[in-house]
Design a protein around this motif. Structure first.
Motif, PDB file in Angstrom:
ATOM      1  N   HIS A 157      -5.573  -0.435   5.948  1.00  0.00           N
ATOM      2  CA  HIS A 157      -5.679   0.194   7.350  1.00  0.00           C
ATOM      3  C   HIS A 157      -6.575  -0.914   8.233  1.00  0.00           C
ATOM      4  O   HIS A 157      -5.947  -1.544   8.986  1.00  0.00           O
ATOM      5  N   HIS A 174       0.627  -1.182   0.134  1.00  0.00           N
ATOM      6  CA  HIS A 174      -0.005  -0.035   0.163  1.00  0.00           C
ATOM      7  C   HIS A 174       0.985   1.271   0.015  1.00  0.00           C
ATOM      8  O   HIS A 174       1.600   1.598   1.008  1.00  0.00           O
ATOM      9  N   HIS A 200      -9.203   1.953   0.670  1.00  0.00           N
ATOM     10  CA  HIS A 200      -8.995   2.453   2.098  1.00  0.00           C
ATOM     11  C   HIS A 200     -10.203   1.886   2.837  1.00  0.00           C
ATOM     12  O   HIS A 200     -11.411   2.662   2.501  1.00  0.00           O
ATOM     13  N   HIS A 214       1.625   5.239  -2.101  1.00  0.00           N
ATOM     14  CA  HIS A 214       0.939   6.754  -2.872  1.00  0.00           C
ATOM     15  C   HIS A 214       2.255   7.055  -3.553  1.00  0.00           C
ATOM     16  O   HIS A 214       2.500   8.087  -3.125  1.00  0.00           O
ATOM     17  N   ASP A 251       2.166   3.149   3.245  1.00  0.00           N
ATOM     18  CA  ASP A 251       1.281   4.338   2.651  1.00  0.00           C
ATOM     19  C   ASP A 251       1.989   5.306   2.175  1.00  0.00           C
ATOM     20  O   ASP A 251       3.282   5.202   2.008  1.00  0.00           O
TER      21      ASP A 251
END
Ligand SMILES: [Zn+2]
Length: 429
Positions: free
Chosen positions: A266, A63, A212, A65, A317
């Motif tokens: 999460h 996960h 998410h 970005h 993240d």
């Protein structure tokens, strides 16, 4: 053909091998075993011995970005509050040009290669930036094209069309190493109708989905009680919003999207029955302990996920909420946080952490037929971690040395499909 050897080889699918070796040919692993035996078996292969080091499957960061890499440290002075963070991030993101976003994504991908990460599950608003960055650096991954902010049922028909167009366009540029999926952002930014449409589309096209989910108290207040910060925003801007009045996971089940076996990032505010829904659906979890802690969102019940048999990988993240992409450090933090969680049932072992950071992530991204372990027939996605730092001595137990005393800066080389993409400070692509 080449042979890599070191004091330790950790296949993950089997016990560590001391004085071990891995033989590679044509991008694949062809043998794993004792150094002496592998050299005897393949006498003509080139051989490199890393000595005091560990060879293990490349880390899977499931996960990230990448496209907001430039915001590392740029949001760390916000008040202690998720809302200010989201708004500031939005401002920063809109101020960036496409070229800046693309450059940032490449920097983020390089950081991963430097850290022994061989595979990303990357979520992107632009999509293209993350995908091109993985291709440029030589990494493997699944890039999930994210939805725009779309909490209103009335715009779902237009949104699904736009999203499908973006998805098909992005998929044109996919490769053997980099696949394309979809990410309906979250239960608090995507309407029920749009979730239903994405679920149908994903089932039809067999698309990997990531969402998410159950990340914050604010999200829970919105979907459960129709209250909190988001409801104020929706009213203010005239969005029509219908709170499902159930948990985020129940909501995802109701819309049909949970049946597409999504990767849920999460999962902090989940009940035992939510965990059971996730397990029964065959969905997986991207555990992001440092991001959760940085926002003060709380502890995800990590050992419960593992004990229920759900596929769990680790996610950094974005570096705006971490601030690094370092799965060894993430593993250490995950184990410590899990042990410190009020009501925790048992200790998470360093061995389980390494499994989560490699095979767990591969399963979570549905790539475990190709990566995640060192076994003949699997792709040669490999990280070599040096054990020469004084802070790692003595190596009494290899899993503990890696998880509790090592970090990304100890990684010396990274290979994807047998190709070296990073070595000692140099990126080859
Ligand atoms: Zn995220």
């Amino acid at each position: 053909m080449k042979i890599l050897s070191a004091d330790y080889v950790l296949p993950i699918s089997a016990e560590p091998i001391t004085d071990g070796a891995v033989a590679i040919e044509g991008g694949e692993i062809i043998a794993v075993g004792k150094r002496d035996e592998i050299i005897l078996q393949y006498p003509d292969a080139g051989h490199e011995n890393f000595g005091k080091a560990a060879i293990l499957p490349g880390f899977v960061n499931c996960h990230s970005h990448l496209e907001i890499t430039a915001s590392r440290g740029a949001l760390d002075d916000v008040e202690h509050d998720f809302r200010s963070w989201l708004l500031r991030l939005n401002d920063l993101r809109s101020a960036m040009s496409d070229a800046e976003i693309e450059a940032a994504a490449i920097a983020g991908a390089n950081e991963g290669a430097r850290a022994g990460v061989t595979c990303f599950g990357d979520i992107g608003r632009c999509g293209k930036a993350g995908l091109e960055a993985l291709k440029k650096v030589g990494l493997r991954g699944v890039v999930f094209q994210e939805t725009e902010f779309s909490p209103d049922d009335r715009t779902a028909d237009d949104e699904i069309q736009r999203l499908a167009d973006k998805f098909f366009e992005l998929r044109e540029t996919a490769t053997d190493l980099v696949e394309v999926g979809l990410s309906p952002h979250s239960p608090y930014t995507v309407s029920q109708r749009l979730f239903e449409k994405i679920a149908e589309f994903a089932a039809m096209e067999n698309i990997n989905i990531s969402i998410h989910a159950a990340e914050s108290a604010e999200e829970r207040a919105l979907v459960m009680d129709d209250s909190g910060f988001f409801i104020e925003v929706y009213k203010k801007f005239g969005f029509e919003w219908n709170s499902p009045r159930c948990s985020s996971v129940e909501f995802l089940e109701r819309t049909g999207i949970l049946q597409t076996k999504p990767l849920l990032a999460h999962c902090v505010t989940v009940s035992d029955s939510d965990i059971e829904l996730i397990r029964a659906s065959g969905s997986s979890i991207a555990h992001c302990p440092k991001s959760n802690a940085k926002f003060g969102h709380g502890y995800a019940p990590f050992e419960k996920f593992l004990d229920s048999g759900i596929a769990v990988g680790l996610g950094s993240d974005s570096v705006a909420s971490n601030n690094v992409c370092d799965l060894l450090e993430e593993s250490r933090f995950a184990a410590l946080a899990a042990r410190n969680r009020p009501g925790n049932k048992r200790f998470i072992s360093p061995k389980e952490m390494l499994e989560t950071a490699t095979l767990g992530g591969a399963k979570a991204l549905r790539l475990d037929d190709r990566i995640g372990t060192l076994e003949p027939g699997k792709q040669a996605d490999i990280a070599v971690v040096s054990l020469t730092n004084i802070a790692q001595q003595p190596v009494n137990e290899i899993h503990a040395a890696l998880v509790f005393a090592s970090n990304a800066r100890d990684v010396v080389i990274t290979l994807v499909a047998g190709e070296e993409i990073y070595r000692d400070g140099t990126f080859w692509k």
